[in-house]
Design an enzyme around this catalytic site. Sequence first.
Site, PDB file in Angstrom:
ATOM      1  N   ARG A 168       0.857  -1.177   0.000  1.00 37.38           N
ATOM      2  CA  ARG A 168       0.000   0.000   0.000  1.00 37.38           C
ATOM      3  C   ARG A 168       0.898   1.233   0.000  1.00 37.38           C
ATOM      4  NH1 ARG A 168       2.514   1.709   3.735  1.00 37.38           N
ATOM      5  NH2 ARG A 168       1.039   3.425   3.825  1.00 37.38           N
ATOM      6  N   ALA A 220       0.785   5.187  -2.162  1.00 34.97           N
ATOM      7  CA  ALA A 220       0.612   5.551  -3.571  1.00 34.97           C
ATOM      8  C   ALA A 220       1.785   5.160  -4.471  1.00 34.97           C
ATOM      9  CB  ALA A 220       0.312   7.055  -3.662  1.00 34.97           C
ATOM     10  N   ASP A 263      -1.926  10.756  -1.573  1.00 36.78           N
ATOM     11  CA  ASP A 263      -2.266   9.769  -2.597  1.00 36.78           C
ATOM     12  C   ASP A 263      -2.631  10.430  -3.913  1.00 36.78           C
ATOM     13  OD1 ASP A 263      -2.960   8.670   0.212  1.00 36.78           O
ATOM     14  OD2 ASP A 263      -2.607   6.917  -1.063  1.00 36.78           O
ATOM     15  N   ASN A 271      -5.307  12.575   1.119  1.00 39.13           N
ATOM     16  CA  ASN A 271      -4.457  11.684   1.901  1.00 39.13           C
ATOM     17  C   ASN A 271      -5.330  10.879   2.855  1.00 39.13           C
ATOM     18  OD1 ASN A 271      -1.712  10.807   2.487  1.00 39.13           O
ATOM     19  ND2 ASN A 271      -1.974  11.786   4.484  1.00 39.13           N
ATOM     20  N   LYS A 272      -4.681  10.024   3.640  1.00 34.75           N
ATOM     21  CA  LYS A 272      -5.405   9.150   4.559  1.00 34.75           C
ATOM     22  C   LYS A 272      -6.414   9.910   5.416  1.00 34.75           C
ATOM     23  CE  LYS A 272      -5.072   5.704   4.645  1.00 34.75           C
ATOM     24  NZ  LYS A 272      -5.933   4.961   3.697  1.00 34.75           N
TER      25      LYS A 272
HETATM   26  C1  LIG Z   1       3.616   7.976   0.146  1.00 36.61           C
HETATM   27  S1  LIG Z   1       1.957   7.710  -0.160  1.00 36.61           S
HETATM   28  C2  LIG Z   1       1.423   7.151   1.388  1.00 36.61           C
HETATM   29  C3  LIG Z   1      -0.043   7.347   1.563  1.00 36.61           C
HETATM   30  O1  LIG Z   1      -0.782   6.153   1.209  1.00 36.61           O
HETATM   31  C4  LIG Z   1      -1.497   5.743   2.356  1.00 36.61           C
HETATM   32  O2  LIG Z   1      -2.726   5.174   2.046  1.00 36.61           O
HETATM   33  P1  LIG Z   1      -2.881   3.560   2.104  1.00 36.61           P
HETATM   34  O3  LIG Z   1      -2.110   3.073   3.305  1.00 36.61           O
HETATM   35  O4  LIG Z   1      -4.393   3.383   2.218  1.00 36.61           O
HETATM   36  O5  LIG Z   1      -2.347   3.039   0.801  1.00 36.61           O
HETATM   37  C5  LIG Z   1      -1.687   7.027   3.138  1.00 36.61           C
HETATM   38  O6  LIG Z   1      -2.683   7.849   2.587  1.00 36.61           O
HETATM   39  C6  LIG Z   1      -0.327   7.624   2.997  1.00 36.61           C
HETATM   40  O7  LIG Z   1      -0.211   8.982   3.293  1.00 36.61           O
END
Ligand SMILES: CSC[C@H]1O[C@H](OP(=O)(O)O)[C@H](O)[C@@H]1O
Length: 367
Positions: free
Chosen positions: A53, A55, A244, A254-255
């Site tokens: 996971r 981006a 993201d 973002n998250k």
């Molecule tokens: C460097 S991008 C990281 C970004 O992705 C995460 O989402 P997920 O864990 O659901 O893929 C999160 O938004 C992070 O900030």
Amino acid sequence: MNVGDRHFRTIWVNEDGWGVDIIDQRWLPHEFRVETLRDVKATATAIRDMWVRGAPLIGVTAAYGMALAMRADPSDTALDATWERLHATRPTAINLKWALDGMRSFLRPLPEAERAAAAYRRAGELADEDVELNRGIGRNGLAVIREIAGRKKPGEPVNILTHCNAGWLATVDYGTATSPIYLAGEENIPVHVYVDETRPRNQGAQLTAWEMAGHGVPHTLIVDNAGGHLMQRGAIDMVIVGTDRTTANGDVCNKIGTYLKALAAHDNGVPFYVALPSPTIDWTISDGLRDVPIEERADEEVSLVWGRDADGEVRQVRISPEATPAANPAFDVTPARLVTGLITERGIAAASTDGLKALFPEKVAAA
Ligand SMILES: CSC[C@H]1O[C@H](OP(=O)(O)O)[C@H](O)[C@@H]1O
């Protein structure tokens, strides 16, 4: 980055020369498991179910998924079917579409017989490029940390809050938000990181804390709701998060929970930075709230939580009544007005159309 005394990236080609090895992040911090992806179906599962996971890592994983597809069937039909199947896995991170579009455009003109080898080569280049982009983000973000450190008493750490995991586990290596933190450590600039646990999947508690511990970065795990309280009491010198998808005018997706951190930072005069490589910028949109698709994930992620029990077993337990439904939007959008700066590989841009245009004129012209 380092796991014990060994250096790892998050994704690499297996020693058999064609399988794609990944760190299955679902089991961290309790178990370090490597899985080998051998087809597009496994790649789609790994992205959708968040074995991998973040981006940038999602994008590179999809690129290797294209290589696995071409090894099995290098036809145009397979090229398009793979694009569709992987693009459907997660809607928010623009790096997924960026990588799939790039791979398909690169492969389409090639003779079918050349596509598999070319796809593996190009996916490897994207992985290497990600590492270099993140090193650039680190150098540019380090300047912010160094400037804050210069205003503190000798030996007093720069207190940094981060949300979710935008670390080396979210990329191929070094991370985005964590890259300046790692470089600060290499320069012996004292830092301390407040790690938001980041409900519901706890990427902070499980992944960022594991990264910080693994690299000897002083850190403290906090619940998501403590960040504003700490900012009110002057305990946070800066916030740095990943993204993201960032729009051409600087709106940051973002998250979930990032927007609330940005509001608290704005209310308390705490600088709020977003670290991002340019492939995370969507140059085609300029209204994050309207145009960025927000992933809705399963409600079980809210109602159940993973952990290790007293017997050392990693398992899920329920924290809410069976009858209680849950909503699980996985991301939110922070308006550009709440962002102090966008830390990119080319420098720090104001969160605005002009700010991004100044660093990436060719991208704006092409959009
Ligand atoms: C460097 S991008 C990281 C970004 O992705 C995460 O989402 P997920 O864990 O659901 O893929 C999160 O938004 C992070 O900030």
